[in-house]
Design an enzyme around this catalytic site. Structure first.
Site, PDB file in Angstrom:
ATOM      1  CG  HIS A  78       3.036 -38.263 -36.855  1.00 16.28           C
ATOM      2  ND1 HIS A  78       2.024 -38.960 -36.239  1.00 16.28           N
ATOM      3  CD2 HIS A  78       2.439 -37.229 -37.489  1.00 16.28           C
ATOM      4  CE1 HIS A  78       0.872 -38.366 -36.502  1.00 16.28           C
ATOM      5  NE2 HIS A  78       1.098 -37.308 -37.258  1.00 16.28           N
ATOM      6  CG  ASP A  91       5.835 -42.994 -40.130  1.00 16.83           C
ATOM      7  OD1 ASP A  91       5.304 -42.917 -41.259  1.00 16.83           O
ATOM      8  OD2 ASP A  91       5.517 -42.275 -39.173  1.00 16.83           O
ATOM      9  CD  GLN A 140       4.726 -36.153 -44.312  1.00 16.49           C
ATOM     10  OE1 GLN A 140       4.823 -35.638 -45.413  1.00 16.49           O
ATOM     11  NE2 GLN A 140       3.644 -36.025 -43.564  1.00 16.49           N
TER      12      GLN A 140
HETATM   13  N1  PMP Z   1       3.810 -40.425 -39.588  1.00 14.75           N
HETATM   14  C1  PMP Z   1       4.110 -39.277 -40.206  1.00 14.75           C
HETATM   15  C2  PMP Z   1       5.554 -38.960 -40.501  1.00 14.75           C
HETATM   16  C3  PMP Z   1       3.093 -38.417 -40.604  1.00 14.75           C
HETATM   17  O1  PMP Z   1       3.384 -37.275 -41.214  1.00 14.75           O
HETATM   18  C4  PMP Z   1       1.746 -38.781 -40.333  1.00 14.75           C
HETATM   19  C5  PMP Z   1       0.595 -37.881 -40.741  1.00 14.75           C
HETATM   20  N2  PMP Z   1       0.773 -36.547 -40.459  1.00 14.75           N
HETATM   21  C6  PMP Z   1       1.496 -39.986 -39.681  1.00 14.75           C
HETATM   22  C7  PMP Z   1       2.556 -40.783 -39.329  1.00 14.75           C
HETATM   23  C8  PMP Z   1       0.106 -40.434 -39.353  1.00 14.75           C
HETATM   24  O2  PMP Z   1      -0.634 -40.666 -40.501  1.00 14.75           O
HETATM   25  P1  PMP Z   1      -2.201 -40.972 -40.424  1.00 14.75           P
HETATM   26  O3  PMP Z   1      -2.781 -39.871 -39.573  1.00 14.75           O
HETATM   27  O4  PMP Z   1      -2.641 -40.907 -41.831  1.00 14.75           O
HETATM   28  O5  PMP Z   1      -2.360 -42.306 -39.803  1.00 14.75           O
END
Ligand code: PMP
Length: 405
Positions: free
Chosen positions: A121, A198, A201
């Site tokens: 992400h 991370d 998910q």
């Molecule tokens: N990493 C992954 C794999 C995600 O799916 C997400 C949210 N879609 C994030 C990071 C970022 O999360 P947040 O917007 O809650 O900080």
């Protein structure tokens, strides 16, 4: 066996109508709905306890601090972290990863190697890319194989040569590909690199034990497991957290401040500047407790069944292209239907009550590797039913037919 019917009673929002149709909410990879016990915990705190934490001498401040630190202890247990020192509350996954990337700004030097994967992400990609650009370090991105699984051989090749950091997702928010995190951590450590996982998910899919994983850092967001937005966790080994140079300064995180210099508070407070989102943290503690109550393993196994069923049913649609066929798919499936833009499709099916996500899923490097710029994504949670998957699939089919003709 999960009692999905009674679980659904804890999520009144699932009973609403969207655009006049019964809501079928399948956008849980973006945000999971909040169960009643979490809302009750928030309401109780505001009605009976609310006061700023750590600073006050009065009753409410003590009670509020106690509740905040109890939430930290819940996170300790949930991740099997060694102690409360290892749990830093953040604004979410993005906040946690930025705390680490900015905190390592002196640790990463010109020419050093920082590794991420193409599955990331943007929030576990851009902070590392920007750090490397600023420091003149090398940013290397590990690819995936034909099925969408992380290429571990490439990871091994890339880290040798002295990687300082390996940043990797536990589970792709596009392909649902679960990464072999134990191998990733081992490969990173053999090369002498720190490893950040991370778990935005991954946190809801299976049980993550940070001591068993041996990762140096792990980040997740509360809103992806039923907690409010604006709260998340940065787990770090004590030694790894000690490496971080605070990036934000202010109250609470300091020990002694003079006109000449400032010394820092002990961990974890030195990484929590200002008034923390203590109510959010209390909500997060309640959400973690709720997941334990539902059964983490059972919920995750059921979600895997739902996703496998969704993949099977979606494949029956004419012109369907499902991205990836990973060894273990968890949490979401992304697809496109030939001749139909995913934005049009998701907008149309929304009119029929079905909530999916469309767009680049904040993973543009991955989408380019997959040869597209946008996808539709279906992501169930443990409160969804097989009937809802059926309803979504037939609505997608209908929508695609309408848009193609
Ligand atoms: N990493 C992954 C794999 C995600 O799916 C997400 C949210 N879609 C994030 C990071 C970022 O999360 P947040 O917007 O809650 O900080």
């Amino acid at each position: 066996m999960l009692d999905v019917e009674s679980i659904r009673d804890d999520f009144p929002i699932l009973g609403i109508k969207a655009n006049g149709r019964p809501l079928v909410y399948l956008d849980n990879a973006a945000t999971m709905q909040m169960p009643l016990p979490v809302r009750q915990a928030l309401q109780y705190h505001y009605e009976q306890v609310n006061a700023n934490v750590h600073r006050g001498t009065h009753y409410l401040s003590h009670e509020s601090t106690k509740a905040y630190e109890e939430a930290r202890e819940t996170a300790v247990r949930f991740l099997n972290a060694p102690s409360q020192r290892n749990i830093v509350f953040s604004t979410g996954t993005t906040g946690a990863i930025n705390t680490v990337a900015l905190g390592l700004r002196d640790y990463v030097q010109r020419g050093d190697i920082v590794v991420a994967t193409v599955l990331e992400h943007h929030s576990n990609f851009v902070p590392w890319q920007q750090l490397c650009l600023e420091k003149g370090a090398q940013f290397k991105v590990v690819g995936i194989d034909q099925k969408g699984d992380l290429d571990l051989d490439e990871l091994k090749r890339v880290v040798t040569g002295g990687a300082k950091i390996v940043a990797c997702t536990c589970c792709s928010n596009v392909l649902g590909a679960v990464t072999p995190v134990h191998d990733v951590v081992k490969i990173a450590h053999e090369a002498g690199a720190l490893c950040l996982l991370d778990a935005a998910q991954g946190i809801r899919h299976g049980v993550l034990d940070v001591q068993e994983l041996d990762c140096d850092f792990l980040a997740f967001s509360g809103h992806k497991l039923g907690a409010p937005t604006g709260i998340g966790v940065l787990y770090g080994k004590s030694k790894a957290l000690e490496l971080l140079k605070p990036a934000w300064f202010g109250g609470e995180m300091v020990d002694i401040v003079t006109t000449e210099k400032t010394t820092w508070e002990e961990l974890p407070l030195r990484l929590e500047p200002g008034t923390p989102n203590y109510v959010g943290a209390i909500g997060l503690g309640a959400a973690l407790g709720y997941l334990e109550f539902v059964g983490r393993k059972e919920a995750s196994a059921y979600e895997d069944e739902l996703i496998a069923y969704a993949v099977k049913r979606l494949s029956e649609i004419d012109g369907m292209h499902i991205y990836g066929d990973p060894i273990h798919r968890s949490g979401c499936v992304s697809f496109n239907v030939e001749g139909v833009h995913p934005f049009d499709l998701c907008t149309l099916i929304d009119k029929m009550g079905v909530a999916l996500r469309s767009g680049n899923a904040c993973a543009q490097p991955l989408l380019s590797a997959l040869g597209c710029t946008a996808v539709a994504r279906l992501s169930p949670a443990f409160y969804n039913s097989f009937e809802e998957i059926d309803a979504a699939v037939s609505t997608i089919n209908r929508g695609a037919l309408m848009l193609r003709n």
